[in-house]
Design an enzyme around this catalytic site. Structure first.
Site, mmCIF file in Angstrom:
data_model
loop_
_atom_site.group_PDB
_atom_site.id
_atom_site.type_symbol
_atom_site.label_atom_id
_atom_site.label_comp_id
_atom_site.label_asym_id
_atom_site.label_seq_id
_atom_site.Cartn_x
_atom_site.Cartn_y
_atom_site.Cartn_z
ATOM 1 N N ASN A 11 42.112 40.159 43.370
ATOM 2 C CA ASN A 11 42.787 40.742 44.538
ATOM 3 C C ASN A 11 43.282 39.590 45.403
ATOM 4 O O ASN A 11 42.484 38.916 46.052
ATOM 5 C CB ASN A 11 41.778 41.623 45.302
ATOM 6 C CG ASN A 11 42.334 42.144 46.608
ATOM 7 O OD1 ASN A 11 43.533 42.015 46.886
ATOM 8 N ND2 ASN A 11 41.468 42.736 47.421
ATOM 9 N N LYS A 13 44.991 39.746 48.022
ATOM 10 C CA LYS A 13 45.072 40.117 49.447
ATOM 11 C C LYS A 13 46.438 39.657 50.000
ATOM 12 O O LYS A 13 47.418 39.709 49.297
ATOM 13 C CB LYS A 13 43.879 39.556 50.206
ATOM 14 C CG LYS A 13 42.548 39.935 49.524
ATOM 15 C CD LYS A 13 41.342 39.638 50.344
ATOM 16 C CE LYS A 13 40.089 40.073 49.577
ATOM 17 N NZ LYS A 13 38.864 39.904 50.330
ATOM 18 N N HIS A 98 39.675 49.619 49.989
ATOM 19 C CA HIS A 98 39.063 48.296 50.205
ATOM 20 C C HIS A 98 38.488 48.248 51.617
ATOM 21 O O HIS A 98 39.074 48.815 52.545
ATOM 22 C CB HIS A 98 40.110 47.199 49.999
ATOM 23 C CG HIS A 98 39.487 45.837 49.924
ATOM 24 N ND1 HIS A 98 39.072 45.158 51.040
ATOM 25 C CD2 HIS A 98 39.166 45.060 48.861
ATOM 26 C CE1 HIS A 98 38.530 44.002 50.665
ATOM 27 N NE2 HIS A 98 38.581 43.915 49.346
ATOM 28 N N GLU A 100 38.580 46.084 53.787
ATOM 29 C CA GLU A 100 39.515 45.551 54.786
ATOM 30 C C GLU A 100 40.496 46.626 55.248
ATOM 31 O O GLU A 100 40.920 46.632 56.401
ATOM 32 C CB GLU A 100 40.227 44.308 54.207
ATOM 33 C CG GLU A 100 39.262 43.125 54.136
ATOM 34 C CD GLU A 100 39.543 42.109 53.047
ATOM 35 O OE1 GLU A 100 40.635 42.120 52.464
ATOM 36 O OE2 GLU A 100 38.630 41.285 52.780
ATOM 37 N N GLU A 168 31.624 46.485 46.706
ATOM 38 C CA GLU A 168 31.835 45.244 47.439
ATOM 39 C C GLU A 168 31.081 45.303 48.764
ATOM 40 O O GLU A 168 31.584 45.892 49.741
ATOM 41 C CB GLU A 168 33.334 45.039 47.719
ATOM 42 C CG GLU A 168 34.184 44.957 46.479
ATOM 43 C CD GLU A 168 35.487 44.197 46.732
ATOM 44 O OE1 GLU A 168 35.706 43.200 46.038
ATOM 45 O OE2 GLU A 168 36.234 44.573 47.642
ATOM 46 N N GLY A 174 34.162 37.107 51.127
ATOM 47 C CA GLY A 174 34.708 35.897 51.740
ATOM 48 C C GLY A 174 33.697 35.061 52.502
ATOM 49 O O GLY A 174 34.072 34.165 53.260
ATOM 50 N N SER A 213 32.463 37.291 46.974
ATOM 51 C CA SER A 213 32.090 35.891 46.731
ATOM 52 C C SER A 213 31.740 35.592 45.274
ATOM 53 O O SER A 213 30.832 34.797 45.002
ATOM 54 C CB SER A 213 30.943 35.470 47.665
ATOM 55 O OG SER A 213 31.369 35.526 49.015
HETATM 56 P P1 13P Z 1 36.058 37.275 47.911
HETATM 57 O O1 13P Z 1 35.923 37.105 46.408
HETATM 58 O O2 13P Z 1 37.018 36.316 48.521
HETATM 59 O O3 13P Z 1 34.724 37.329 48.567
HETATM 60 O O4 13P Z 1 36.730 38.735 48.135
HETATM 61 C C1 13P Z 1 36.207 39.826 47.491
HETATM 62 C C2 13P Z 1 37.119 40.973 47.668
HETATM 63 O O5 13P Z 1 37.234 41.523 48.753
HETATM 64 C C3 13P Z 1 37.910 41.414 46.507
HETATM 65 O O6 13P Z 1 38.537 42.634 46.739
#
Ligand code: 13P
Length: 252
Positions: A11, A13, A98, A100, A168, A174, A213
């Site tokens: 992803n 983002k 997601h 976010e 997640e 992150g 992560s």
């Molecule tokens: P990270 O791998 O950067 O922690 O992000 C995970 C994520 O949100 C994938 O959708």
């Protein structure tokens, strides 16, 4: 237990421009060198470069996905993208729910369900995300929260080929923090039980990805956990070398 083919999805983002697509050439040549057949590989780039990405590496087997879609097929929704538009641009899948999106845009599980249904109508695989916050985990509510999100976010009808669940934990995204293998096993097993209770054999075969992560250094351990059928990768999917390192965790 069904023999489930793993999926490693990246992803990107809100990262990536046309110039970033060079990464796909590196990824495709890495896959040609031997890891291609061991798992499915997907990249979910920003929508502005989705079509270019999908055209960049023909024959590589790399799948492509959007990062969100609107629940309607078309209409007066300024700034939004429908699942059918993503499919038209070359997507095979779309991420919905997601954390976010849930946090930044106030998306509820009820809305996420309608987005997953829209994905199915457009012939896309829906990658439905769930995960608890740090406070919810501290309160001992992780399983309850994730199960509740699943109940409300998944469509009433699904198959193992049109739906993927991604666990997640919000606090692991992150941050460089990951749950212990035992904690991942507890949640993924609870997700599997939930899926089987509701969807039977299809629920037994739906892929459950871990995200948060994931890096080459922890991928082998995380992917070895029961009911982890792949990963959803953020930061480490932006560099071909790192992403290939995670994909290689599946080498038999
Ligand atoms: P990270 O791998 O950067 O922690 O992000 C995970 C994520 O949100 C994938 O959708």
């Amino acid at each position: 237990m069904a023999n489930i083919r793993a999926l490693v999805a990246g992803n990107w983002k809100m990262n990536g421009f046309n110039a970033s697509l060079e990464m796909l050439d590196e990824l495709a040549s890495g896959l040609r060198e031997g890891t291609a057949s061991t798992c499915d590989v997907m990249i979910c780039p920003p929508t502005t470069i989705l079509a270019a990405a999908a055209n960049q590496v023909p024959g590589s087997g790399i799948l492509f996905g959007g990062q969100d879609c609107h629940e309607a097929e078309a209409g007066a929704h300024t700034g939004d993208i429908s699942a059918a538009m993503l499919a038209d641009a070359g997507a095979n899948a779309v991420i919905v729910g997601h954390s976010e999106r849930r946090a930044d845009h106030g998306e509820t599980s009820e809305l996420v369900k309608t987005k997953a249904e829209a994905a199915h109508r457009a012939g896309l695989m829906a990658i439905v995300c769930v995960g608890e916050t740090e406070a919810e985990r501290r309160a001992g509510d992780a399983v309850k929260v994730v199960s509740g999100q699943l109940d409300e976010s998944l469509p009433d009808k699904l198959t193992a080929s049109d739906t993927v669940v991604a666990y997640e934990p919000v606090w692991a995204i992150g941050t460089g923090l990951t749950p212990t293998a035992e904690d991942v096993a507890e949640i993924h097993t609870a997700i599997r039980e939930n899926l089987i209770a509701r969807f039977g054999d299809d629920g037994a075969a739906v892929r459950i990805l871990y995200g948060g992560s994931v890096k080459p250094a922890n991928a082998v351990e995380l992917m070895g956990v029961a009911n982890v059928n792949g990963t959803l990768v953020g930061g480490a999917s932006l560099k071909a070398e790192d992403f290939l390192g995670i994909i290689t965790a599946y080498r038999p």
